[in-house]
Design a protein around this motif. Structure first.
Motif, PDB file in Angstrom:
ATOM      1  N   LEU A  82      37.521  52.338  39.757  1.00 32.83           N
ATOM      2  CA  LEU A  82      38.388  52.698  38.633  1.00 32.83           C
ATOM      3  C   LEU A  82      39.766  53.107  39.119  1.00 32.83           C
ATOM      4  O   LEU A  82      40.788  52.749  38.513  1.00 32.83           O
ATOM      5  N   TRP A  83      39.834  53.843  40.230  1.00 37.56           N
ATOM      6  CA  TRP A  83      41.133  54.255  40.772  1.00 37.56           C
ATOM      7  C   TRP A  83      41.972  53.047  41.148  1.00 37.56           C
ATOM      8  O   TRP A  83      43.177  53.007  40.887  1.00 37.56           O
ATOM      9  N   VAL A  84      41.348  52.042  41.749  1.00 37.52           N
ATOM     10  CA  VAL A  84      42.073  50.824  42.130  1.00 37.52           C
ATOM     11  C   VAL A  84      42.532  50.061  40.887  1.00 37.52           C
ATOM     12  O   VAL A  84      43.689  49.640  40.783  1.00 37.52           O
ATOM     13  N   LEU A  85      41.653  49.885  39.899  1.00 32.23           N
ATOM     14  CA  LEU A  85      42.013  49.137  38.695  1.00 32.23           C
ATOM     15  C   LEU A  85      43.134  49.821  37.920  1.00 32.23           C
ATOM     16  O   LEU A  85      43.976  49.149  37.318  1.00 32.23           O
ATOM     17  N   ASP A  86      43.148  51.142  37.931  1.00 34.27           N
ATOM     18  CA  ASP A  86      44.209  51.865  37.236  1.00 34.27           C
ATOM     19  C   ASP A  86      45.567  51.686  37.908  1.00 34.27           C
ATOM     20  O   ASP A  86      46.605  51.997  37.312  1.00 34.27           O
ATOM     21  N   GLY A  87      45.579  51.171  39.119  1.00 36.53           N
ATOM     22  CA  GLY A  87      46.837  50.942  39.819  1.00 36.53           C
ATOM     23  C   GLY A  87      47.523  49.643  39.433  1.00 36.53           C
ATOM     24  O   GLY A  87      48.623  49.346  39.921  1.00 36.53           O
ATOM     25  N   PHE A  88      46.901  48.864  38.564  1.00 32.53           N
ATOM     26  CA  PHE A  88      47.483  47.590  38.151  1.00 32.53           C
ATOM     27  C   PHE A  88      47.960  47.661  36.709  1.00 32.53           C
ATOM     28  O   PHE A  88      47.401  48.380  35.883  1.00 32.53           O
ATOM     29  N   ASP A  89      49.010  46.900  36.413  1.00 35.10           N
ATOM     30  CA  ASP A  89      49.565  46.831  35.072  1.00 35.10           C
ATOM     31  C   ASP A  89      48.696  45.913  34.216  1.00 35.10           C
ATOM     32  O   ASP A  89      48.544  44.729  34.526  1.00 35.10           O
ATOM     33  N   GLU A  90      48.151  46.456  33.118  1.00 38.09           N
ATOM     34  CA  GLU A  90      47.229  45.687  32.290  1.00 38.09           C
ATOM     35  C   GLU A  90      47.904  44.508  31.603  1.00 38.09           C
ATOM     36  O   GLU A  90      47.262  43.517  31.264  1.00 38.09           O
TER      37      GLU A  90
END
Length: 261
Positions: A82-90
């Motif tokens: 989740l921490w990694v995915l939150d680092g990307f612009d949706e």
């Protein structure tokens, strides 16, 4: 060393919200298995108390690119992912997932500043739980929106969800410590079951499904109908129809066994 798979995620927001069915539920372990194969990316996990089983499948056509050269099982920590995915612009990013040695690699594509993350696998001593094979006498098709409304109405009531099936009708009763909420829905089609079936479940176990629909307001319209399967004092199964370009899920919840009043 060539990666056993390469996956490009264009729908990052939808991808994250489905994964949060596990990540936001405290009943599931912090660590879980992710299986990548020709049929898609699959997560099926059993919670710590062995009450809730979740099977979540992202089919190949959900992704912008899906290439699997070798079936792979990853062992990941949900907070790391989740921490990694939150680092990307949706809205802006294309996300590429692949393997770099024993680590899951996530990086941006077509971005001005490339971002790259690696997630180490964790030590899980148990194998992924297998999909249960259960035959049910009751198999009902109702609108997902109806079930979500029933769970929403349980907010502040809590407690148990009691189901009763009789004469092709499915009755819901949510019982809390001080309140009761009654609702009912009709089966979409006849099942041929003539006897009365009753079962009782913890309403808290339905919350991952509610969280999913809160994150995706459009989801009930896309999925439409779901299937509810159950038997007297047996696990309830809630599942969607498999679509070629949309994630599908199955939620199985063990019953509460109580003495007759």
């Amino acid at each position: 060393m060539e990666s056993p798979f390469t996956i490009i995620v264009g729908h990052i927001r939808e991808f994250k919200s489905f994964l949060k069915m596990i990540m936001r539920s405290s009943t599931f372990s912090e660590d879980f298995h992710v299986e990548v194969s020709e049929e898609g990316m699959r997560i099926h996990e059993l919670d710590r108390s062995h009450i809730t089983f979740l099977d979540l499948l992202f089919p190949p056509k959900f992704f912008d690119k899906y290439q699997c050269n070798e079936a792979t099982v990853l062992k990941l920590n949900r907070y790391d992912l989740l921490w990694v995915l939150d680092g990307f612009d949706e809205e802006e990013d294309l996300l590429e997932l692949s393997m770099n040695g024993e680590k899951l690699q996530a990086r941006t594509l077509e971005a001005i500043h490339e971002r790259r993350f690696e997630i180490s696998q964790v030590d899980l001593e148990y194998a992924p739980p297998s999909l249960p094979d259960v035959e049910y006498p009751i198999n009902l098709k109702i609108a997902l929106r109806q079930l979500i409304k029933i769970v929403e109405n349980s907010q502040g009531v809590g407690g148990s969800l009691k189901l009763k099936y009789q004469f092709n009708r499915l009755y819901f009763c949510i019982i809390g410590e001080t309140q009761k909420y009654y609702g009912k829905t009709f089966a979409a089609e006849k099942n041929g079951a003539s006897k009365c079936y009753k079962s009782n479940y913890s309403i808290e176990r339905f919350k991952p499904l509610l969280k999913l629909c809160e994150d995706n307001k459009f989801l009930p319209d896309i999925i439409g109908d779901i299937y509810i399967q159950f038997e007297q004092d047996s696990p309830i199964t809630i599942k969607t129809e498999p679509y070629p370009d949309c994630p599908s899920f199955m939620l199985m919840i063990a019953p509460r066994i109580e003495a007759e009043e």
